[in-house]
Design a protein around this motif. Structure first.
Motif, PDB file in Angstrom:
ATOM      1  N   GLY A 156       0.800  -1.208   0.000  1.00 17.50           N
ATOM      2  CA  GLY A 156       0.000   0.000   0.000  1.00 17.50           C
ATOM      3  C   GLY A 156       0.834   1.260   0.000  1.00 17.50           C
ATOM      4  O   GLY A 156       2.068   1.225  -0.030  1.00 17.50           O
ATOM      5  N   ILE A 157       0.136   2.394   0.051  1.00 15.30           N
ATOM      6  CA  ILE A 157       0.802   3.691  -0.055  1.00 15.30           C
ATOM      7  C   ILE A 157      -0.008   4.717   0.728  1.00 15.30           C
ATOM      8  O   ILE A 157      -1.230   4.577   0.887  1.00 15.30           O
ATOM      9  N   LEU A 158       0.665   5.743   1.254  1.00 12.69           N
ATOM     10  CA  LEU A 158      -0.006   6.871   1.879  1.00 12.69           C
ATOM     11  C   LEU A 158       0.055   8.035   0.903  1.00 12.69           C
ATOM     12  O   LEU A 158       1.130   8.579   0.636  1.00 12.69           O
ATOM     13  N   LEU A 159      -1.097   8.390   0.344  1.00 13.71           N
ATOM     14  CA  LEU A 159      -1.181   9.418  -0.681  1.00 13.71           C
ATOM     15  C   LEU A 159      -1.673  10.726  -0.081  1.00 13.71           C
ATOM     16  O   LEU A 159      -2.662  10.759   0.636  1.00 13.71           O
ATOM     17  N   ASN A 160      -0.950  11.794  -0.402  1.00 17.96           N
ATOM     18  CA  ASN A 160      -1.336  13.126   0.014  1.00 17.96           C
ATOM     19  C   ASN A 160      -1.963  13.826  -1.178  1.00 17.96           C
ATOM     20  O   ASN A 160      -1.333  13.993  -2.217  1.00 17.96           O
ATOM     21  N   SER A 161      -3.236  14.224  -1.053  1.00 20.10           N
ATOM     22  CA  SER A 161      -3.949  14.875  -2.141  1.00 20.10           C
ATOM     23  C   SER A 161      -4.891  15.928  -1.581  1.00 20.10           C
ATOM     24  O   SER A 161      -5.550  15.710  -0.569  1.00 20.10           O
ATOM     25  N   GLU A 162      -4.948  17.079  -2.264  1.00 25.80           N
ATOM     26  CA  GLU A 162      -5.860  18.133  -1.853  1.00 25.80           C
ATOM     27  C   GLU A 162      -7.291  17.836  -2.299  1.00 25.80           C
ATOM     28  O   GLU A 162      -8.237  18.474  -1.833  1.00 25.80           O
ATOM     29  N   ASP A 163      -7.453  16.887  -3.219  1.00 21.74           N
ATOM     30  CA  ASP A 163      -8.782  16.526  -3.702  1.00 21.74           C
ATOM     31  C   ASP A 163      -9.453  15.569  -2.722  1.00 21.74           C
ATOM     32  O   ASP A 163      -8.790  14.766  -2.059  1.00 21.74           O
ATOM     33  N   GLN A 164     -10.747  15.616  -2.648  1.00 25.64           N
ATOM     34  CA  GLN A 164     -11.491  14.707  -1.783  1.00 25.64           C
ATOM     35  C   GLN A 164     -11.692  13.380  -2.500  1.00 25.64           C
ATOM     36  O   GLN A 164     -12.192  13.337  -3.625  1.00 25.64           O
ATOM     37  N   ILE A 165     -11.276  12.299  -1.857  1.00 29.03           N
ATOM     38  CA  ILE A 165     -11.421  10.957  -2.420  1.00 29.03           C
ATOM     39  C   ILE A 165     -12.273  10.139  -1.458  1.00 29.03           C
ATOM     40  O   ILE A 165     -11.981  10.069  -0.263  1.00 29.03           O
ATOM     41  N   ILE A 166     -13.275   9.521  -1.951  1.00 31.90           N
ATOM     42  CA  ILE A 166     -14.193   8.759  -1.107  1.00 31.90           C
ATOM     43  C   ILE A 166     -13.551   7.434  -0.689  1.00 31.90           C
ATOM     44  O   ILE A 166     -12.965   6.727  -1.518  1.00 31.90           O
ATOM     45  N   VAL A 167     -13.635   7.111   0.607  1.00 37.62           N
ATOM     46  CA  VAL A 167     -13.137   5.820   1.095  1.00 37.62           C
ATOM     47  C   VAL A 167     -13.873   4.696   0.367  1.00 37.62           C
ATOM     48  O   VAL A 167     -15.099   4.720   0.233  1.00 37.62           O
ATOM     49  N   GLY A 168     -13.103   3.725  -0.111  1.00 39.16           N
ATOM     50  CA  GLY A 168     -13.664   2.630  -0.899  1.00 39.16           C
ATOM     51  C   GLY A 168     -13.441   2.799  -2.384  1.00 39.16           C
ATOM     52  O   GLY A 168     -13.627   1.850  -3.153  1.00 39.16           O
ATOM     53  N   SER A 169     -13.014   4.004  -2.811  1.00 38.76           N
ATOM     54  CA  SER A 169     -12.800   4.255  -4.233  1.00 38.76           C
ATOM     55  C   SER A 169     -11.642   3.414  -4.773  1.00 38.76           C
ATOM     56  O   SER A 169     -10.625   3.215  -4.105  1.00 38.76           O
ATOM     57  N   ALA A 170     -11.805   2.937  -6.007  1.00 36.41           N
ATOM     58  CA  ALA A 170     -10.727   2.264  -6.717  1.00 36.41           C
ATOM     59  C   ALA A 170      -9.920   3.325  -7.456  1.00 36.41           C
ATOM     60  O   ALA A 170     -10.478   4.204  -8.118  1.00 36.41           O
ATOM     61  N   VAL A 171      -8.596   3.251  -7.341  1.00 35.49           N
ATOM     62  CA  VAL A 171      -7.719   4.279  -7.886  1.00 35.49           C
ATOM     63  C   VAL A 171      -6.578   3.620  -8.650  1.00 35.49           C
ATOM     64  O   VAL A 171      -6.004   2.626  -8.194  1.00 35.49           O
ATOM     65  N   GLU A 172      -6.247   4.169  -9.805  1.00 35.55           N
ATOM     66  CA  GLU A 172      -5.056   3.751 -10.541  1.00 35.55           C
ATOM     67  C   GLU A 172      -3.932   4.719 -10.203  1.00 35.55           C
ATOM     68  O   GLU A 172      -4.102   5.934 -10.286  1.00 35.55           O
ATOM     69  N   LEU A 173      -2.768   4.184  -9.807  1.00 36.47           N
ATOM     70  CA  LEU A 173      -1.645   5.016  -9.396  1.00 36.47           C
ATOM     71  C   LEU A 173      -0.424   4.716 -10.257  1.00 36.47           C
ATOM     72  O   LEU A 173      -0.185   3.560 -10.610  1.00 36.47           O
ATOM     73  N   LYS A 174       0.345   5.751 -10.567  1.00 35.36           N
ATOM     74  CA  LYS A 174       1.582   5.591 -11.323  1.00 35.36           C
ATOM     75  C   LYS A 174       2.673   6.387 -10.628  1.00 35.36           C
ATOM     76  O   LYS A 174       2.508   7.580 -10.361  1.00 35.36           O
ATOM     77  N   PHE A 175       3.791   5.722 -10.305  1.00 32.97           N
ATOM     78  CA  PHE A 175       4.881   6.391  -9.603  1.00 32.97           C
ATOM     79  C   PHE A 175       6.192   5.664  -9.887  1.00 32.97           C
ATOM     80  O   PHE A 175       6.199   4.512 -10.350  1.00 32.97           O
ATOM     81  N   THR A 176       7.283   6.341  -9.591  1.00 32.84           N
ATOM     82  CA  THR A 176       8.613   5.757  -9.734  1.00 32.84           C
ATOM     83  C   THR A 176       9.272   5.755  -8.369  1.00 32.84           C
ATOM     84  O   THR A 176       9.435   6.821  -7.750  1.00 32.84           O
ATOM     85  N   LEU A 177       9.614   4.590  -7.861  1.00 36.66           N
ATOM     86  CA  LEU A 177      10.222   4.486  -6.545  1.00 36.66           C
ATOM     87  C   LEU A 177      11.560   5.203  -6.509  1.00 36.66           C
ATOM     88  O   LEU A 177      12.309   5.186  -7.495  1.00 36.66           O
ATOM     89  N   PRO A 178      11.913   5.859  -5.394  1.00 31.01           N
ATOM     90  CA  PRO A 178      13.203   6.541  -5.277  1.00 31.01           C
ATOM     91  C   PRO A 178      14.364   5.589  -5.574  1.00 31.01           C
ATOM     92  O   PRO A 178      14.373   4.444  -5.112  1.00 31.01           O
ATOM     93  N   GLY A 179      15.303   6.062  -6.377  1.00 26.79           N
ATOM     94  CA  GLY A 179      16.463   5.245  -6.725  1.00 26.79           C
ATOM     95  C   GLY A 179      16.229   4.293  -7.863  1.00 26.79           C
ATOM     96  O   GLY A 179      17.112   3.509  -8.207  1.00 26.79           O
ATOM     97  N   THR A 180      15.028   4.319  -8.463  1.00 25.44           N
ATOM     98  CA  THR A 180      14.723   3.453  -9.599  1.00 25.44           C
ATOM     99  C   THR A 180      14.318   4.327 -10.790  1.00 25.44           C
ATOM    100  O   THR A 180      14.138   5.542 -10.656  1.00 25.44           O
ATOM    101  N   THR A 181      14.181   3.698 -11.940  1.00 24.18           N
ATOM    102  CA  THR A 181      13.859   4.454 -13.152  1.00 24.18           C
ATOM    103  C   THR A 181      12.583   3.982 -13.846  1.00 24.18           C
ATOM    104  O   THR A 181      12.049   4.694 -14.692  1.00 24.18           O
ATOM    105  N   ARG A 182      12.078   2.799 -13.507  1.00 23.34           N
ATOM    106  CA  ARG A 182      10.907   2.279 -14.208  1.00 23.34           C
ATOM    107  C   ARG A 182       9.625   2.692 -13.501  1.00 23.34           C
ATOM    108  O   ARG A 182       9.415   2.353 -12.336  1.00 23.34           O
TER     109      ARG A 182
END
Length: 221
Positions: free
Chosen positions: A151-177
């Motif tokens: 899992g992940i702790l996401l900081n967002s100014e937008d309101q997201i409803i608990v239970g929502s399905a979310v697609e996330l894209k990120f690059t881990l620190p020290g990696t490139t993919r």
């Protein structure tokens, strides 16, 4: 049917959908070819139909479904026994064996969360941008302050409803993919922009990268 190795507790996070409702978080404690025991702070009724994934390190992901056969209450934590239905028992045996052999070869420590839902992976502090979209919605930008293999702790100014399905894209620190994962909002820290998200249906390659990242930051802990 072959006989499965039986771990004391799987401690496998999952998202459970009951009677077609939005998924909520639970922990699979034990799995056999016919039953599953899980715990959750959420309420499921005896006789209710439930479905969930079984995704554990080293094992093939399984889609499971069944009916709540019994329930017990221990403080705020509820324990449930699920009578599995329409399941290939040999696939469950094979997945349990693979998961236990992997666990023996790659031991990790449990992390207690304080809410009765033990995490099987430490959360690693990070500072990274995350592109995300609520499924069917526009792409938005958030920020992550910690991540684990589950899992992940996401900081967002937008309101997201608990239970929502979310697609996330990120690059881990020290990696490139860039990694693309699906998550479910399991909690919102009120009066803050922080959303706790649990990953689900994570591909084997992506899961391996997440686990390697967590392991590289906890090996000296």
């Amino acid at each position: 049917m072959q006989e499965a190795l039986k771990p004391s507790s799987l401690e496998c996070p999952t998202m459970v959908s009951a009677s077609g409702a939005s998924s909520v978080m639970a922990i699979i404690e034990e799995l056999t070819p016919k039953t599953c025991r899980l715990r959750s702070i959420n309420v499921f009724k005896i006789g209710e139909s439930v479905s969930f994934d079984f995704t554990l390190r080293g094992a093939q992901m399984l889609q499971l479904s069944g009916v709540v056969a019994s329930t017990a209450l221990n403080g705020t934590r509820r324990s449930y026994t699920i009578a599995l239905q329409d399941i290939d028992e040999d696939r469950i045996v094979a997945a349990l064996d693979a998961a236990q052999r992997f666990a023996i070869a790659h031991p990790v420590r449990d992390v207690h969360t304080g809410n009765g839902l033990t995490r099987a992976s430490a959360r690693i502090p990070v500072q990274m941008d995350v592109e995300y979209r609520i499924l069917g919605g526009p792409l938005k930008l958030g920020h992550a302050t910690n991540v684990s293999s589950g899992g992940i702790l996401l900081n967002s100014e937008d309101q997201i409803i608990v239970g929502s399905a979310v697609e996330l894209k990120f690059t881990l620190p020290g990696t490139t993919r860039p990694l693309t994962v699906h998550g479910r909002v399991v909690a919102h820290q009120h009066e803050s922009p922080n959303y706790n998200m649990a990953f689900y249906s994570v591909g084997a390659e992506t899961r391996a990268e997440l686990e390697a990242f967590v392991a590289s930051h906890t090996k000296d802990a």
